[in-house]
Design a protein around this motif. Sequence first.
Motif, mmCIF file in Angstrom:
data_model
loop_
_atom_site.group_PDB
_atom_site.id
_atom_site.type_symbol
_atom_site.label_atom_id
_atom_site.label_comp_id
_atom_site.label_asym_id
_atom_site.label_seq_id
_atom_site.Cartn_x
_atom_site.Cartn_y
_atom_site.Cartn_z
ATOM 1 N N UNK A 1 0.834 -1.200 0.000
ATOM 2 C CA UNK A 1 0.000 0.000 0.000
ATOM 3 C C UNK A 1 0.873 1.255 0.000
ATOM 4 N N UNK A 2 0.218 2.387 -0.262
ATOM 5 C CA UNK A 2 0.869 3.688 -0.244
ATOM 6 C C UNK A 2 0.371 4.461 0.972
ATOM 7 N N UNK A 3 1.295 4.971 1.772
ATOM 8 C CA UNK A 3 0.949 5.804 2.918
ATOM 9 C C UNK A 3 1.029 7.263 2.483
ATOM 10 N N UNK A 4 -0.110 7.927 2.462
ATOM 11 C CA UNK A 4 -0.177 9.332 2.049
ATOM 12 C C UNK A 4 0.169 10.197 3.255
ATOM 13 N N UNK A 5 1.269 10.958 3.130
ATOM 14 C CA UNK A 5 1.735 11.779 4.243
ATOM 15 C C UNK A 5 1.137 13.180 4.224
ATOM 16 N N UNK A 6 1.059 13.779 3.041
ATOM 17 C CA UNK A 6 0.450 15.103 2.911
ATOM 18 C C UNK A 6 0.091 15.343 1.448
ATOM 19 N N UNK A 7 -0.790 16.304 1.229
ATOM 20 C CA UNK A 7 -1.179 16.708 -0.126
ATOM 21 C C UNK A 7 -1.190 18.229 -0.164
ATOM 22 N N UNK A 8 -0.960 18.769 -1.346
ATOM 23 C CA UNK A 8 -1.088 20.211 -1.495
ATOM 24 C C UNK A 8 -1.351 20.566 -2.950
ATOM 25 N N UNK A 9 -1.776 21.793 -3.145
ATOM 26 C CA UNK A 9 -2.107 22.304 -4.474
ATOM 27 C C UNK A 9 -1.012 23.260 -4.917
ATOM 28 N N UNK A 10 -0.542 23.076 -6.148
ATOM 29 C CA UNK A 10 0.438 23.994 -6.724
ATOM 30 C C UNK A 10 -0.293 25.277 -7.123
ATOM 31 N N UNK A 11 0.241 26.392 -6.703
ATOM 32 C CA UNK A 11 -0.384 27.684 -7.041
ATOM 33 C C UNK A 11 0.546 28.513 -7.860
#
Length: 67
Positions: free
Chosen positions: A57-67
């Motif tokens: 599995x993949x552990x998602x640590x953080x997400x963000x949007x490129x601005x």
Amino acid sequence: MTTIKITKHALDKMAWLGISEEQIKEPIEKGSKYKQTDGLLAKCTYISVAYKKIKDYYLIKTVYIER
């Protein structure tokens, strides 16, 4: 299909940014990947996902949007 587990931090960021679980799978499956100290950073369109591959599995640590 990509199996993922999401940290509380990443869930909070997803809720704040209005990003769905389906939207974070796309960068992992199709995006550009960059090695980081502890995992990878995947980018696709405007979404970036920091994650770590653990066994099956993949552990998602953080997400963000490129601005």
